[in-house]
Motif scaffolding. Structure first.
Motif, PDB file in Angstrom:
ATOM      1  N   MET A  87       0.706  -1.123   0.085  1.00 36.79           N
ATOM      2  CA  MET A  87       0.057  -0.017  -0.056  1.00 36.79           C
ATOM      3  C   MET A  87       0.766   1.413   0.105  1.00 36.79           C
ATOM      4  O   MET A  87       0.331   2.139   0.271  1.00 36.79           O
ATOM      5  CB  MET A  87      -1.073  -0.064   1.282  1.00 36.79           C
ATOM      6  N   GLY A  88       2.144   1.215  -0.201  1.00 42.79           N
ATOM      7  CA  GLY A  88       2.960   2.150  -0.837  1.00 42.79           C
ATOM      8  C   GLY A  88       3.874   2.501   0.074  1.00 42.79           C
ATOM      9  O   GLY A  88       5.071   3.540  -0.370  1.00 42.79           O
ATOM     10  N   ALA A  89       4.202   2.049   1.518  1.00 39.80           N
ATOM     11  CA  ALA A  89       5.003   2.384   2.399  1.00 39.80           C
ATOM     12  C   ALA A  89       6.606   1.726   1.829  1.00 39.80           C
ATOM     13  O   ALA A  89       6.435   0.681   1.289  1.00 39.80           O
ATOM     14  CB  ALA A  89       4.912   1.855   3.618  1.00 39.80           C
ATOM     15  N   THR A  90       7.493   2.338   1.897  1.00 44.30           N
ATOM     16  CA  THR A  90       9.083   1.896   1.851  1.00 44.30           C
ATOM     17  C   THR A  90       9.617   1.301   3.143  1.00 44.30           C
ATOM     18  O   THR A  90       9.703   2.064   4.052  1.00 44.30           O
ATOM     19  CB  THR A  90       9.864   2.708   1.336  1.00 44.30           C
ATOM     20  N   ILE A  91       9.633   0.028   3.323  1.00 45.91           N
ATOM     21  CA  ILE A  91      10.185  -0.425   4.567  1.00 45.91           C
ATOM     22  C   ILE A  91      11.425  -1.778   4.186  1.00 45.91           C
ATOM     23  O   ILE A  91      11.348  -2.489   3.289  1.00 45.91           O
ATOM     24  CB  ILE A  91       9.007  -1.555   5.110  1.00 45.91           C
ATOM     25  N   THR A  92      12.343  -1.362   5.057  1.00 43.86           N
ATOM     26  CA  THR A  92      13.807  -1.925   4.675  1.00 43.86           C
ATOM     27  C   THR A  92      14.183  -2.322   5.967  1.00 43.86           C
ATOM     28  O   THR A  92      14.080  -1.904   7.159  1.00 43.86           O
ATOM     29  CB  THR A  92      14.965  -1.148   4.095  1.00 43.86           C
ATOM     30  N   ARG A  93      15.042  -3.529   5.934  1.00 47.01           N
ATOM     31  CA  ARG A  93      15.707  -4.045   7.153  1.00 47.01           C
ATOM     32  C   ARG A  93      17.228  -4.097   6.896  1.00 47.01           C
ATOM     33  O   ARG A  93      17.675  -4.519   5.795  1.00 47.01           O
ATOM     34  CB  ARG A  93      15.313  -5.408   7.586  1.00 47.01           C
ATOM     35  N   SER A  94      17.961  -3.332   7.977  1.00 49.42           N
ATOM     36  CA  SER A  94      19.500  -3.538   7.818  1.00 49.42           C
ATOM     37  C   SER A  94      20.223  -4.539   8.283  1.00 49.42           C
ATOM     38  O   SER A  94      19.436  -5.230   9.145  1.00 49.42           O
ATOM     39  CB  SER A  94      20.086  -2.228   8.321  1.00 49.42           C
ATOM     40  N   ASP A  95      21.393  -4.830   8.012  1.00 47.07           N
ATOM     41  CA  ASP A  95      22.107  -5.728   8.644  1.00 47.07           C
ATOM     42  C   ASP A  95      22.169  -6.010  10.315  1.00 47.07           C
ATOM     43  O   ASP A  95      22.245  -6.934  10.769  1.00 47.07           O
ATOM     44  CB  ASP A  95      23.653  -5.976   8.014  1.00 47.07           C
ATOM     45  N   GLY A 144      -3.968   9.038   5.028  1.00 43.04           N
ATOM     46  CA  GLY A 144      -4.864   9.137   3.945  1.00 43.04           C
ATOM     47  C   GLY A 144      -4.183   9.005   2.581  1.00 43.04           C
ATOM     48  O   GLY A 144      -4.557   9.138   1.275  1.00 43.04           O
ATOM     49  N   GLY A 145      -2.790   8.623   2.706  1.00 46.97           N
ATOM     50  CA  GLY A 145      -2.040   8.252   1.422  1.00 46.97           C
ATOM     51  C   GLY A 145      -1.704   7.025   0.997  1.00 46.97           C
ATOM     52  O   GLY A 145      -1.042   6.614   0.103  1.00 46.97           O
ATOM     53  N   LEU A 146      -2.478   5.900   1.919  1.00 44.73           N
ATOM     54  CA  LEU A 146      -2.435   4.430   1.346  1.00 44.73           C
ATOM     55  C   LEU A 146      -2.684   4.289  -0.151  1.00 44.73           C
ATOM     56  O   LEU A 146      -3.931   4.878  -0.571  1.00 44.73           O
ATOM     57  CB  LEU A 146      -3.193   3.708   2.234  1.00 44.73           C
ATOM     58  N   LEU A 147      -1.975   3.580  -0.743  1.00 44.69           N
ATOM     59  CA  LEU A 147      -2.226   3.337  -2.314  1.00 44.69           C
ATOM     60  C   LEU A 147      -3.027   1.993  -2.548  1.00 44.69           C
ATOM     61  O   LEU A 147      -3.023   1.187  -1.618  1.00 44.69           O
ATOM     62  CB  LEU A 147      -0.857   3.179  -3.167  1.00 44.69           C
ATOM     63  N   GLN A 148      -3.559   1.872  -3.623  1.00 42.77           N
ATOM     64  CA  GLN A 148      -4.284   0.535  -4.038  1.00 42.77           C
ATOM     65  C   GLN A 148      -3.435  -0.301  -4.312  1.00 42.77           C
ATOM     66  O   GLN A 148      -2.486  -0.361  -4.918  1.00 42.77           O
ATOM     67  CB  GLN A 148      -5.095   0.912  -5.207  1.00 42.77           C
ATOM     68  N   PRO A 149      -3.560  -1.345  -3.366  1.00 43.09           N
ATOM     69  CA  PRO A 149      -2.837  -2.500  -3.730  1.00 43.09           C
ATOM     70  C   PRO A 149      -3.183  -3.464  -4.968  1.00 43.09           C
ATOM     71  O   PRO A 149      -4.223  -3.559  -5.302  1.00 43.09           O
ATOM     72  CB  PRO A 149      -3.093  -3.319  -2.127  1.00 43.09           C
ATOM     73  N   GLN A 150      -2.157  -3.854  -5.614  1.00 44.65           N
ATOM     74  CA  GLN A 150      -2.289  -4.416  -6.892  1.00 44.65           C
ATOM     75  C   GLN A 150      -2.712  -5.928  -6.674  1.00 44.65           C
ATOM     76  O   GLN A 150      -2.923  -6.531  -7.745  1.00 44.65           O
ATOM     77  CB  GLN A 150      -1.083  -4.405  -7.852  1.00 44.65           C
ATOM     78  N   ALA A 151      -2.476  -6.456  -5.776  1.00 44.02           N
ATOM     79  CA  ALA A 151      -2.875  -7.948  -5.278  1.00 44.02           C
ATOM     80  C   ALA A 151      -3.495  -8.220  -4.083  1.00 44.02           C
ATOM     81  O   ALA A 151      -3.495  -7.241  -3.093  1.00 44.02           O
ATOM     82  CB  ALA A 151      -1.507  -8.850  -5.576  1.00 44.02           C
ATOM     83  N   ALA A 152      -4.005  -9.320  -3.585  1.00 44.80           N
ATOM     84  CA  ALA A 152      -4.644  -9.815  -2.484  1.00 44.80           C
ATOM     85  C   ALA A 152      -3.577  -9.550  -1.487  1.00 44.80           C
ATOM     86  O   ALA A 152      -2.311  -9.726  -1.609  1.00 44.80           O
ATOM     87  CB  ALA A 152      -5.293 -11.041  -2.387  1.00 44.80           C
ATOM     88  N   LEU A 153      -3.859  -9.026  -0.092  1.00 44.38           N
ATOM     89  CA  LEU A 153      -3.084  -9.016   0.938  1.00 44.38           C
ATOM     90  C   LEU A 153      -3.080 -10.273   1.477  1.00 44.38           C
ATOM     91  O   LEU A 153      -4.261 -10.716   2.171  1.00 44.38           O
ATOM     92  CB  LEU A 153      -3.481  -7.850   1.752  1.00 44.38           C
ATOM     93  N   ASP A 154      -1.902 -10.925   1.465  1.00 42.52           N
ATOM     94  CA  ASP A 154      -1.846 -12.510   2.339  1.00 42.52           C
ATOM     95  C   ASP A 154      -1.451 -12.331   3.877  1.00 42.52           C
ATOM     96  O   ASP A 154      -0.416 -11.991   4.041  1.00 42.52           O
ATOM     97  CB  ASP A 154      -0.997 -13.188   1.514  1.00 42.52           C
ATOM     98  N   MET A 155      -2.591 -12.584   4.668  1.00 43.95           N
ATOM     99  CA  MET A 155      -2.322 -12.349   6.169  1.00 43.95           C
ATOM    100  C   MET A 155      -1.892 -13.577   6.679  1.00 43.95           C
ATOM    101  O   MET A 155      -1.538 -13.323   7.661  1.00 43.95           O
ATOM    102  CB  MET A 155      -3.614 -12.052   6.670  1.00 43.95           C
ATOM    103  N   GLY A 156      -1.630 -14.694   5.771  1.00 39.45           N
ATOM    104  CA  GLY A 156      -0.970 -15.771   6.828  1.00 39.45           C
ATOM    105  C   GLY A 156      -1.865 -16.302   7.822  1.00 39.45           C
ATOM    106  O   GLY A 156      -3.096 -16.631   7.565  1.00 39.45           O
ATOM    107  N   ASN A 157      -1.446 -16.232   8.807  1.00 36.26           N
ATOM    108  CA  ASN A 157      -2.046 -16.696  10.068  1.00 36.26           C
ATOM    109  C   ASN A 157      -2.493 -15.654  11.026  1.00 36.26           C
ATOM    110  O   ASN A 157      -2.868 -16.080  12.308  1.00 36.26           O
ATOM    111  CB  ASN A 157      -1.108 -18.006  10.825  1.00 36.26           C
TER     112      ASN A 157
END
Length: 446
Positions: free
Chosen positions: A65-73, A85-98
């Motif tokens: 939905m538009g956020a940039t999320i990264t993990r460093s070493d 208000g800035g969330l973007l339209q997701p292009q595929a279903a959101l898989d929530m797993g469990n």
């Protein structure tokens, strides 16, 4: 290196448990840290994030939905948000797993944004009802189409602007409360949630920390949480404390295995989450708080837990909201206590990853523990500190807390206990078996 988690694992009795361990970051706080960072303008920094499958599902959804999320070493997560208000339209279903938390809270976020999102999950999550969240979000204007029984897969079509509401919780649920508050973030006016029974308050604390205009008032009808919509959130640095729900298994294990002396570092002790500590102390547990401090706005301490002779109690009903996820571990503690423990007031357990009342009763009875099932809990006859019989295979029912609770039970049994499927543990505690071995326990994989 973490152990793999094949389908089957067998736990053998331990002579004692000893050492210092650190549990993963708090799952509830980790979810909320990612979501609110993704709604802030600028870069937030999160340290100590739980890197289990449930939280990674939240990260993936916020990226979609538009956020940039990264993990460093160095395991620091950085999130550049899109703004309220800035969330973007997701292009595929959101898989929530469990992850029920991911699903319900993200439904709240989507409900007041002009986007449509489809939520899917695994077999366990797809069997869990979502109606308690669907009802208030629909009142705010979201158009939600769910599978029969209000279950996943489901589609949320957000309304912007949404309609502010005042909603009284019919059940004590932090997830429902949080979903409504998160929907209120992008809703003009004031959205209010009234909770007759207080639930975990991580959302309120974190929303305030990010700069939301939120107030909490205590009245005759309970707590009223009010949030003013359309307020910009500010980025921040967050340190996630250790998850008390993960620490619960080691508190119980050290309490029931003779000769044990374990220190669990950096455990979050938010009063709305510390019910198990209170219950165990009522049972006679030896739990000492070392170096109490505040981390990221949350009370934290190292817990030293030593073996103690537990006694059966009638668990106070008002503890239920502050230990709802810990009831399976409490049931295991009760299995080793002197006398009878009555643990009720927890009908919420019927709609978790599994029916935790029925599944724990079956697991304990198969391993020699006498139980009586109630609609809202169990009555358990304890062993008086002796090992339980063990020797049976437990069906985890795709529930991580069932698997971990019965693994702990196997540490003080006359015969090994086998868990048919340990893989769900990765959703919340991927290093569980590493810590079990660190403390002196023994597990083998089939």
């Amino acid at each position: 290196m973490a152990h793999p988690l094949p389908r089957s694992v067998t736990i053998r009795p331990a002579s004692r448990l000893q050492g210092r361990i650190r549990v993963p970051g708090d799952k509830s706080i980790s979810h909320r840290a990612l979501m609110l960072s993704a709604l802030a303008v600028g870069e937030s920094r999160v340290e100590g994030l739980l890197e289990g499958e449930d939280v990674l599902a939240t990260a993936a959804a916020m990226r979609a939905m538009g956020a940039t999320i990264t993990r460093s070493d160095d395991a620091i997560w950085r999130v550049n948000g899109v703004g309220v208000g800035g969330l973007l339209q997701p292009q595929a279903a959101l898989d929530m797993g469990n992850s029920g938390t991911s699903t319900r809270l993200l439904m709240g976020l989507v409900a007041s944004h002009p986007i449509t999102a489809t939520f899917v999950g695994d077999a366990s999550l797809s069997g869990r009802p979502m109606k308690r969240v669907i009802d208030p979000l629909s009142t705010m204007g979201a158009d939600i189409t769910a599978s029969p029984g209000g279950r996943l897969p489901l589609m949320v079509r957000g309304l912007c602007p949404a309609v502010p509401i005042t909603y009284t919780l019919s059940v004590a649920s932090a997830q429902v409360k949080s979903a409504v508050l998160l929907a209120g973030l992008n809703t003009p006016g004031i959205t209010r949630v009234i909770e007759p029974i207080a639930t975990r308050d991580h959302s309120e604390r974190m929303l305030a920390g990010f700069g939301a205009d939120i107030t909490v008032e205590q009245g005759e009808s309970g707590r009223t949480i009010s949030i003013v919509g359309e307020v910009d959130l500010k980025p921040r640095s967050i340190v996630v404390p250790g998850d008390p729900s993960s620490a619960a298994f080691w508190m119980v294990a050290a309490s029931v295995v003779p000769g044990s002396d374990v220190v669990i570092e950096n455990v979050g002790l938010n009063a709305t989450r510390a019910g198990l500590v209170t219950a165990l102390r009522l049972m006679g547990a030896d739990i000492v708080e070392l170096d109490p401090r505040v981390v990221g706005g949350e009370p934290v301490a190292d817990l030293r837990v030593r073996h103690a002779a537990l006694r059966g109690i009638d668990v106070p009903h008002d503890l239920a909201p502050s230990m709802i996820d810990e009831y399976p571990a409490l049931f295991v503690a009760a299995a080793f206590a002197q006398g009878r423990t009555i643990a009720r007031g927890a009908d919420e357990l019927r709609v978790k990853e599994s029916d935790r009342i029925a599944v724990m009763k079956a697991a304990l009875m198969a391993n020699g523990v006498r139980c009586e099932e109630h609609e809202d809990g169990l009555t358990i006859e304890g062993s008086g500190g002796d090992p339980i019989a063990g020797g049976a295979e437990v069906a985890s029912k795709l529930d991580h807390r069932i698997a971990m609770s019965m693994a702990i039970a196997g540490l003080h049994a006359r015969a090994p206990i086998t868990i048919d499927d340990a893989s769900p543990i990765a959703t919340s505690f991927p290093g569980f078996f590493d810590l079990l071995h660190t403390l002196g326990g023994e597990a083998s994989w089939g």
